[in-house]
Motif scaffolding. Structure first.
Motif, mmCIF file in Angstrom:
data_model
loop_
_atom_site.group_PDB
_atom_site.id
_atom_site.type_symbol
_atom_site.label_atom_id
_atom_site.label_comp_id
_atom_site.label_asym_id
_atom_site.label_seq_id
_atom_site.Cartn_x
_atom_site.Cartn_y
_atom_site.Cartn_z
ATOM 1 N N ALA A 104 -2.591 -0.422 -7.584
ATOM 2 C CA ALA A 104 -3.549 0.458 -8.259
ATOM 3 C C ALA A 104 -3.162 0.653 -9.727
ATOM 4 N N TYR A 105 -1.872 0.825 -9.989
ATOM 5 C CA TYR A 105 -1.412 0.988 -11.368
ATOM 6 C C TYR A 105 -1.636 -0.300 -12.158
ATOM 7 N N GLY A 106 -1.321 -1.419 -11.555
ATOM 8 C CA GLY A 106 -1.526 -2.708 -12.211
ATOM 9 C C GLY A 106 -2.982 -2.965 -12.534
ATOM 10 N N LYS A 107 -3.874 -2.612 -11.608
ATOM 11 C CA LYS A 107 -5.311 -2.784 -11.860
ATOM 12 C C LYS A 107 -5.780 -1.900 -13.007
ATOM 13 N N CYS A 108 -5.265 -0.687 -13.064
ATOM 14 C CA CYS A 108 -5.636 0.222 -14.144
ATOM 15 C C CYS A 108 -5.168 -0.323 -15.487
ATOM 16 N N VAL A 109 -3.923 -0.770 -15.550
ATOM 17 C CA VAL A 109 -3.388 -1.321 -16.794
ATOM 18 C C VAL A 109 -4.194 -2.544 -17.209
ATOM 19 N N SER A 110 -4.471 -3.405 -16.258
ATOM 20 C CA SER A 110 -5.243 -4.611 -16.549
ATOM 21 C C SER A 110 -6.642 -4.277 -17.052
ATOM 22 N N ALA A 111 -7.284 -3.325 -16.400
ATOM 23 C CA ALA A 111 -8.646 -2.944 -16.790
ATOM 24 C C ALA A 111 -8.684 -2.319 -18.181
ATOM 25 N N THR A 112 -7.680 -1.552 -18.523
ATOM 26 C CA THR A 112 -7.706 -0.880 -19.828
ATOM 27 C C THR A 112 -7.321 -1.807 -20.967
ATOM 28 N N THR A 113 -6.645 -2.910 -20.663
ATOM 29 C CA THR A 113 -6.245 -3.826 -21.733
ATOM 30 C C THR A 113 -7.186 -5.011 -21.871
#
Length: 71
Positions: A30-39
């Motif tokens: 979930a954290y990785g998806k959030c980071v990926s989505a925001t970048t």
């Protein structure tokens, strides 16, 4: 306090990291998806607080897993 003891404890914690990560796979994803989505929104810049909720969930999971695995 001896400096070598500090490094030994740090190495021990780092050696446990893969085991803790497997116990927190959902939170890490979930954290990785959030980071990926925001970048990937064009700015390619991650700013503080954008994934704070996901990071806190991952942190809580790591702390809980670490407490369970203490010998």
């Amino acid at each position: 306090m001896s400096g070598s003891n500090v490094w030994a404890r740090s190495r021990d914690r780092l050696r446990r990291f893969p085991e803790l990560l497997t116990q927190c796979g959902a939170e890490a994803a979930a954290y990785g998806k959030c980071v990926s989505a925001t970048t990937t929104t064009g700015t390619q810049e991650l700013r503080k607080g954008l994934c704070a909720r996901e990071f806190e969930a991952l942190k809580r999971c790591f702390v809980s897993a670490a407490k369970k695995s203490v010998k």
